[in-house]
Structure formats: C-alpha cells, structure tokens
Design a protein around this motif. Structure first.
Motif, PDB file in Angstrom:
ATOM      1  N   LEU A  75      29.919  10.233 -76.198  1.00 37.27           N
ATOM      2  CA  LEU A  75      29.682   9.809 -74.921  1.00 37.27           C
ATOM      3  C   LEU A  75      30.198  10.980 -73.988  1.00 37.27           C
ATOM      4  N   GLU A  76      30.993  11.880 -74.493  1.00 41.35           N
ATOM      5  CA  GLU A  76      30.890  13.204 -73.514  1.00 41.35           C
ATOM      6  C   GLU A  76      29.812  13.896 -73.588  1.00 41.35           C
ATOM      7  N   ALA A  77      29.029  13.971 -74.727  1.00 43.26           N
ATOM      8  CA  ALA A  77      27.751  14.761 -74.786  1.00 43.26           C
ATOM      9  C   ALA A  77      26.721  14.095 -73.644  1.00 43.26           C
ATOM     10  N   GLU A  78      26.665  12.896 -73.701  1.00 42.51           N
ATOM     11  CA  GLU A  78      25.677  12.095 -72.831  1.00 42.51           C
ATOM     12  C   GLU A  78      26.101  12.363 -71.514  1.00 42.51           C
ATOM     13  N   ILE A  79      27.356  12.245 -71.235  1.00 41.36           N
ATOM     14  CA  ILE A  79      27.945  12.423 -69.645  1.00 41.36           C
ATOM     15  C   ILE A  79      27.457  13.928 -69.356  1.00 41.36           C
ATOM     16  N   ASN A  80      27.737  14.930 -70.016  1.00 37.29           N
ATOM     17  CA  ASN A  80      27.237  16.463 -69.711  1.00 37.29           C
ATOM     18  C   ASN A  80      25.801  16.456 -69.661  1.00 37.29           C
ATOM     19  N   LYS A  81      24.904  15.777 -70.500  1.00 38.93           N
ATOM     20  CA  LYS A  81      23.589  15.764 -70.259  1.00 38.93           C
ATOM     21  C   LYS A  81      23.162  15.279 -68.884  1.00 38.93           C
ATOM     22  N   LEU A  82      23.659  13.872 -68.622  1.00 43.03           N
ATOM     23  CA  LEU A  82      23.564  13.301 -67.391  1.00 43.03           C
ATOM     24  C   LEU A  82      23.799  14.200 -66.155  1.00 43.03           C
ATOM     25  N   LYS A  83      24.925  15.034 -66.240  1.00 41.38           N
ATOM     26  CA  LYS A  83      25.443  15.986 -65.026  1.00 41.38           C
ATOM     27  C   LYS A  83      24.426  17.133 -64.908  1.00 41.38           C
ATOM     28  N   ARG A  84      23.969  17.526 -65.997  1.00 40.56           N
ATOM     29  CA  ARG A  84      23.007  18.920 -65.944  1.00 40.56           C
ATOM     30  C   ARG A  84      21.616  18.195 -65.423  1.00 40.56           C
ATOM     31  N   GLU A  85      21.204  17.013 -65.785  1.00 37.89           N
ATOM     32  CA  GLU A  85      20.101  16.375 -65.232  1.00 37.89           C
ATOM     33  C   GLU A  85      20.124  16.107 -63.568  1.00 37.89           C
ATOM     34  N   LEU A  86      21.357  15.675 -63.020  1.00 35.40           N
ATOM     35  CA  LEU A  86      21.653  15.168 -61.944  1.00 35.40           C
ATOM     36  C   LEU A  86      21.529  16.618 -61.174  1.00 35.40           C
ATOM     37  N   THR A  87      22.316  17.529 -61.644  1.00 36.56           N
ATOM     38  CA  THR A  87      22.221  19.160 -60.812  1.00 36.56           C
ATOM     39  C   THR A  87      20.920  19.559 -60.524  1.00 36.56           C
TER      40      THR A  87
END
Length: 221
Positions: A194-206
């Motif tokens: 879940l942490e990895a998925e959240i970090n991925k979403l953060k990068r995509e949002l940025t």
C-alpha cells in the motif's frame, strides 16, 4: 472409564507444574472438565443420540470456554492447558499424549465435506493461538508454534511456525535458510504494498501538476 479418567488427571501433573493436589485438579481445571464432558457426550454421539450429545457439549462450552464437538475422536492423556477459546471440530481425530494450549482451533475451511477437520497424531503439541485448518495431518511428535496458521500436512518430528505455517525443524535438524527474525508477516507485507502504491500515486500526481503548470505557462506567452 475410571482408568482413562485417572490418566487424564495424571497428565495434568506431568504437564503443569502449578498443579498441587488431586482435589485442586479435579475441581478447578477447566481443561480436564471439558475432556471429561466430551468423553460423556461422545458416548451418546456414537449411539446416534446427537441432540443429547450436543446439549452436553454446549453446557460444557458455557462453563469451561472450550468447545469440543461431540463427534471428535480424542485419545488417551489429552491435555488442554488453560483452554479458554479452544475449538475442536466434529471430524477431528486426536491421538494419545497430545497437548493443546489456549486459543487453539482445530477447524475446517468451510469447503470440504466428510472428513474436514485435522488429524493430530500421538505426542503432538499445538501452542497458544495456533490455527490448524482443513483435513490435514499433524505428524507424530510434531509441534505447531504459537499463532501459526497451518493449512498443509506436517510430517512427523517437525516444528512449524508462522503464517502460513512453515517447517523450521524436521527430524531434529533445523531447516536451512530460516531466520527466526524473518517470520512471514502478511499484514506488514500488505502495508508495504500500500505504501508503494501511495508513493506511485504521489509521483503521478506531481507529474500531472508539473505538466499543467507548464501548459499554463506556455499559454501565457
């Protein structure tokens, strides 16, 4: 019957150093009460007096906190240490000199028909909170560690720990490449995912924000 009852009492003294007198054991050990109640209920179950057997089982469950289905087959010198929360299913088969601790479940998975609960061979030990599920066999002299979830057969003379249960000792020899500090932890593994998925979403949002900022800057020109 009296011989079996005497053996049930004697195994308490062998397994529990806190046991002091026969009177104390007979009057205060809920595990012993549950075993004796089960032997009584099982005698009715074998005669196909299922309702009476279940009533005895439920009364025992109410007073001891231990649920043993009257259909379960239990051998001699069975010892339940403390016992609160122990559940033993209908088609369980338990050999001689078996020990289980509080919170143990010998249950089914809800998918099988017929023989759907575990078989526990002689001299096995099931530690606190372990869950042994399905029509599987725990071999002779084997041990299931506290909190383990066992879904597959365990060979004789083995020790199983973890979720899902993993053999760490077999025939007195430690299994290679096993580290007690690295037991399976599915909750921690899922949290990492879940942490990895959240970090991925953060990068995509940025990245999307940066693209939008660039587009706005270009439109101003």
């Amino acid at each position: 019957m009296f011989k079996i009852m005497k053996e049930d009492i004697e195994v308490v003294f062998e397994q529990d150093p806190a046991a002091r007198t026969y009177l104390e054991v007979i009057l205060t050990y809920s595990g012993l009460h549950a075993i004796w109640s089960h032997r009584f209920a099982h005698s009715f179950y074998k005669r196909k007096l299922f309702f009476i057997a279940r009533v005895i089982s439920q009364i025992s469950r109410f007073f001891t906190g231990i649920e043993i289905h009257p259909g379960a087959k239990i051998g001699k010198r069975f010892f339940i240490d403390h016992g609160m929360g122990v559940v033993i299913g209908e088609t369980c088969e338990i050999g001689d000199n078996v020990t289980v601790f509080q919170g143990v479940t010998l249950g089914g998975t809800g998918k099988e028909k017929g023989k759907r609960h575990p078989t526990v061979k002689d001299n096995a030990l099931i530690a606190t909170g372990a869950k042994v599920l399905g029509s599987i066999t725990i071999g002779e002299n084997s041990k299931v560690g506290a909190g383990a979830v066992v879904l597959q057969d365990v060979p004789p003379n083995s020790t199983v720990v973890g979720i899902k249960g993993r053999i760490v000792v077999k025939d007195g020899i430690r299994v290679k490449d096993f580290n007690h500090t690295d037991l399976p932890d599915p909750i921690a593994d899922r949290l990492k995912e879940l942490e990895a998925e959240i970090n991925k979403l953060k990068r995509e949002l940025t990245e999307l924000r940066n693209e939008r900022s660039n587009m706005n800057a270009n439109s101003n020109f």
